[in-house]
Design an enzyme around this catalytic site. Structure first.
Site, PDB file in Angstrom:
ATOM      1  N   SER A 184       0.469  -1.226   0.251  1.00  0.00           N
ATOM      2  CA  SER A 184      -0.020  -0.170  -0.045  1.00  0.00           C
ATOM      3  C   SER A 184       0.773   1.619  -0.249  1.00  0.00           C
ATOM      4  O   SER A 184       2.126   1.729  -0.815  1.00  0.00           O
ATOM      5  CB  SER A 184      -0.859   0.101   1.067  1.00  0.00           C
ATOM      6  OG  SER A 184      -1.945   0.779   1.022  1.00  0.00           O
ATOM      7  N   ASP A 221      -8.356  -6.931  -4.971  1.00  0.00           N
ATOM      8  CA  ASP A 221      -7.589  -5.259  -4.121  1.00  0.00           C
ATOM      9  C   ASP A 221      -8.844  -4.332  -4.181  1.00  0.00           C
ATOM     10  O   ASP A 221      -8.842  -4.195  -5.577  1.00  0.00           O
ATOM     11  CB  ASP A 221      -6.736  -5.510  -4.244  1.00  0.00           C
ATOM     12  CG  ASP A 221      -6.053  -3.911  -3.593  1.00  0.00           C
ATOM     13  OD1 ASP A 221      -7.141  -2.991  -2.838  1.00  0.00           O
ATOM     14  OD2 ASP A 221      -5.122  -3.451  -3.367  1.00  0.00           O
ATOM     15  N   HIS A 281      -5.697  -6.811  -1.448  1.00  0.00           N
ATOM     16  CA  HIS A 281      -4.209  -5.888  -0.333  1.00  0.00           C
ATOM     17  C   HIS A 281      -3.591  -6.122   0.426  1.00  0.00           C
ATOM     18  O   HIS A 281      -2.399  -5.787  -0.201  1.00  0.00           O
ATOM     19  CB  HIS A 281      -5.753  -4.212   0.174  1.00  0.00           C
ATOM     20  CG  HIS A 281      -4.731  -3.523   0.467  1.00  0.00           C
ATOM     21  ND1 HIS A 281      -4.424  -2.762  -0.764  1.00  0.00           N
ATOM     22  CD2 HIS A 281      -4.030  -2.490   0.987  1.00  0.00           C
ATOM     23  CE1 HIS A 281      -3.333  -1.566  -0.860  1.00  0.00           C
ATOM     24  NE2 HIS A 281      -3.091  -1.271   0.454  1.00  0.00           N
TER      25      HIS A 281
END
Length: 452
Positions: free
Chosen positions: A171, A371, A428
């Site tokens: 991220s 994601d 994610h």
């Protein structure tokens, strides 16, 4: 500050004896597992990276029988910004134990030594002494990390100077990884730091925020999570994000991005931004809550859930024994996120491009199929604008198999020093959702002539 190193039996005994002030739930959980867990060799410490800015790291030596001298060292950087590597990355994704202190079968420690860093300062157990010490941009974050790495390799753990070193991230951690990789490579080249830096991998990473965001509407519609009207309303909200970026209004862009998330939640009946197959992932909000507070809660809530906070502020805090009394794990994380508001939506694609074209480093992008917040087509969009894009397009995409099921679990495509991994059945948090495939990917990335 003294660096602590302990064998597993001493660690467990001291941790247990020092837990007399922990909650009963914490004590029971630790007692349940303390006799069955054989912890690997570990070290941890603080580094003052700037005046009033204290960064915490936690090093695990590999469990590979060959020993740490014969496998790479991997540093893990969490997202947010404000997420804790020593907490979430360690106990929820790739460390030796899970949140319930049970051994993890897919720990990356089986293939590498692991260095978890609570970064930026204020994340996890890292802390600042005053408000001016928080970082406000990725450049300062990179400089802080460089100070930590220089201290680590030149003072704290000189035995790792010749060990192949990789950075893996997730991220917003990918944005930080790109920035620190640039300054680290320069420092290694000039001889300012002794480090065998080999490459970095950015997982579901916030490299080009506008590309990652503009794909939301199509992704939601394709996966039946919004109808046509919802698709149009989501896209309308995203146009405001794009306009703010075009005008160079970065704080406004961040706020518009948060508002667009509200539209997505409303039109999809609360889709989980981190994994579209897992519902109920959004943190509950209260009426009249500020947009910035809601954004912070949404981005950090999963990384600082109640069981993890109890673990880190209970047994783990007592085990470490060096956490200042006034420091609460994750206590400054909200401020970390809010201080980055101006910088949050700025891209770092130019840094990634330069590292691909001008260095021998391995540069890796990996993306989870499920994601939403950094959805795959948005990542592909900025990748196909890199200088290596034409050569990358011509490369053959190769399927990868899940080591356990032997079924297709992803694909990889490479050109020169750049590789893209598509990870199936993962959102994610790739290692958390598909641990077998994530570990297999790690082994492929860190394989060097000097490693088996």
């Amino acid at each position: 500050m003294e660096c602590f190193t302990k064998t597993s039996s001493v660690i467990i005994l001291l941790a247990y004896l020092s837990m007399i002030h922990a909650s009963n739930a914490d004590m029971l959980r630790y007692m349940k597992h303390k006799h069955s867990v054989d912890e690997p060799k570990q070290e941890w410490d603080y580094v003052e990276v700037r005046s009033y800015a204290h960064m915490f790291y936690w090093l695990y030596y590999t469990t590979d029988p060959a020993g740490y001298e014969h496998v790479p060292l991997v540093m893990w950087l969490q997202g947010g910004p404000g997420g804790s590597s020593t907490g979430f990355g360690n106990f929820a994704e790739i460390g030796p134990l899970d949140i319930m202190l049970k051994p993890r079968n897919t720990t990356w420690l089986s293939a590498a030594s692991l260095l978890f860093v609570d970064n930026p300062v204020g994340a996890g157990f890292s802390y600042v002494d005053n408000d001016d010490a928080y970082t406000t941009n990725v450049d300062t974050i990179a400089r802080d990390l460089l100070v930590l790495l220089k201290t680590f390799f030149m003072e704290k753990a000189t035995q790792f100077q010749s060990i192949p070193f990789f950075i893996f991230s997730e991220s917003y951690g990918g944005k930080m990884t790109a920035a620190v990789s640039s300054v680290l490579y320069e420092a290694v080249t000039t001889g300012d730091i002794k480090c065998n830096f080999k490459g970095f991998a950015m997982g579901d990473s916030w490299i080009s925020p506008i590309d990652s965001t503009l794909g939301w509407g199509s992704y939601l519609y394709t996966n039946s999570l919004v109808d046509l009207n919802g698709y149009l309303e989501v896209n309308s909200s995203l146009e405001k994000v794009a306009h703010a970026i075009q005008m160079g209004n970065w704080t406004q862009a961040t706020e518009a991005w948060g508002s667009a998330q509200n539209v997505v939640e409303l039109k999809s009946n609360g889709v989980n931004f981190y994994n579209i197959l897992q519902w109920g992932g959004s943190e509950p909000t209260t009426e009249g809550e500020r947009l910035l507070d809601r954004m912070t809660k949404r981005m950090l809530g999963k990384l600082h859930n109640d069981p993890l906070s109890e673990l880190m502020n209970g047994p783990i805090r007592h085990k470490l024994r060096i956490i200042p009394e006034h420091v609460v794990w994750g206590g400054q994380s909200d401020m970390v996120f809010q201080k980055q508001t101006e910088d949050f939506m700025k891209p770092v694609t130019d840094i990634v491009n330069s590292l691909i074209m001008n260095t021998p480093l391995k540069v890796v992008v990996y993306s989870g199929q499920l994601d939403l917040i950094v959805e795959t087509t948005g990542t592909e969009a900025w990748v196909y604008r890199l200088d290596i894009a034409e050569e990358f397009r011509k490369a053959v995409r190769i399927p990868t198999l899940n080591p356990s099921t032997k079924l297709t679990s992803g694909f990889v495509q490479s050109a020169k020093n750049f590789s893209f991994y598509w990870i199936l059945n993962a959102g994610h948090m790739v290692p958390s959702d598909n641990g077998d495939t994530a570990l297999a990917m790690l082994k492929m990335v860190i394989k060097t002539p000097s490693t088996k």
